[in-house]
Enzyme design. Structure first.
Site, PDB file in Angstrom:
ATOM      1  N   ASP A  67      38.533  33.979  51.132  1.00  0.00           N
ATOM      2  CA  ASP A  67      37.743  34.930  50.505  1.00  0.00           C
ATOM      3  C   ASP A  67      37.471  36.079  51.522  1.00  0.00           C
ATOM      4  OD1 ASP A  67      35.696  33.799  52.086  1.00  0.00           O
ATOM      5  OD2 ASP A  67      35.211  32.808  50.192  1.00  0.00           O
ATOM      6  N   ASN A 137      24.138  26.177  46.003  1.00  0.00           N
ATOM      7  CA  ASN A 137      24.326  26.046  44.552  1.00  0.00           C
ATOM      8  C   ASN A 137      25.573  25.318  44.100  1.00  0.00           C
ATOM      9  OD1 ASN A 137      26.103  27.912  44.949  1.00  0.00           O
ATOM     10  ND2 ASN A 137      25.167  29.632  43.640  1.00  0.00           N
ATOM     11  N   HIS A 139      28.666  26.301  45.030  1.00  0.00           N
ATOM     12  CA  HIS A 139      29.867  26.933  44.827  1.00  0.00           C
ATOM     13  C   HIS A 139      30.894  26.691  45.984  1.00  0.00           C
ATOM     14  CE1 HIS A 139      28.181  30.116  47.947  1.00  0.00           C
ATOM     15  NE2 HIS A 139      28.992  29.673  48.496  1.00  0.00           N
ATOM     16  N   GLU A 144      30.930  31.006  41.915  1.00  0.00           N
ATOM     17  CA  GLU A 144      29.882  30.617  41.869  1.00  0.00           C
ATOM     18  C   GLU A 144      29.575  29.730  40.710  1.00  0.00           C
ATOM     19  OE1 GLU A 144      27.636  31.295  43.896  1.00  0.00           O
ATOM     20  OE2 GLU A 144      27.810  33.349  44.625  1.00  0.00           O
TER      21      GLU A 144
END
Length: 243
Positions: A67, A137, A139, A144
């Site tokens: 990314d 979380n 991801h 996400e």
């Protein structure tokens, strides 16, 4: 899924660096999927040392980063282009420039850039080893919670929790980009082998969910249970109580 619980971040990072090194040494045309962030820094440190010590030819190796932030110049101190240059490509300057692939977060047409990068992955892949971190979380990449598991490379709106977690790298939270171009879940799963790393107490809950929950888009990392060749490296602080 194989879980490897080692005493420390340093030891786990060294083990993963050795796996990358062996892939390069045994397969000169290796295709590596790379990740960024504090979790990965020691991995690249040990990998560079191994490459230097053994004078390894990496001229045919190709790398594909997961990314990149939207809106940051490649030269920006917090861009993932800069990160990769600092920790790997400048430390071992024998990788061929046009074999290094990182999404362009400054593209005037981000959707077209995502499609270009996805086509590149399909044309040049599959990736031999994809390394991953995991967000608090759950991801992976910047996929996400709630991300479609059929997603390929796409433009992502970062959640507030991810923005807050990444704000430690910036002068203040408002400077953290709100979007990124990221490999999608489907893109990640095309890799032949996946190695996920998680260190420190803040990752303990995410690893517990990864190991104990059913496959759900609410915890993107759980999709890794569907892949036939996944290793998860954790240190004692990130290891859930069930280990």
């Amino acid at each position: 899924m194989k879980i490897i619980n080692l005493d420390s971040k340093n030891l786990a990072s060294f083990y993963v660096a050795c796996e990358l090194f062996k892939q390069i040494q045994q397969h000169p045309h290796a295709k590596l999927g790379l990740a960024t962030g504090g979790t990965m820094t020691d991995v690249y440190h040990y990998l560079v040392n191994l490459l230097i010590k053994n004078k390894v030819d990496v001229s045919q190796v190709e790398t594909f980063n997961l990314d990149e932030y939207v809106g940051l110049k490649a030269s920006h101190q917090q861009s993932y282009h800069t990160y990769m240059n600092k920790v790997l490509f400048e430390q071992y300057p024998h990788f061929v420039k046009n074999h290094i692939h990182i999404p362009d977060g400054l593209s005037e047409n981000l959707e077209a850039e995502a499609e270009r990068y996805n086509n590149l992955l399909d044309e040049r892949g599959p990736i031999d080893i994809q390394i991953l971190g995991i967000g608090e979380n759950g991801h992976i990449g910047f996929n996400e919670p709630g991300t479609d598991f059929n997603s390929e490379t796409h433009v992502v709106n970062l959640t507030e929790s991810t923005i807050k977690a990444n704000s430690r790298f910036f002068d203040n939270e408002k400077d953290v980009p709100r979007q990124a171009v990221s490999m999608g879940v489907k893109s990640i799963l095309k890799a032949k082998r996946i190695i996920l790393l998680a260190f420190g107490p803040k990752k303990k809950e995410a690893i517990s969910k990864l190991l104990n929950e059913q496959v759900t888009e609410d915890v993107p990392a759980t999709i890794l249970h569907t892949h036939p060749n996944v290793e998860v490296y954790v240190d004692d602080e990130a290891a859930p109580d069930c280990l």
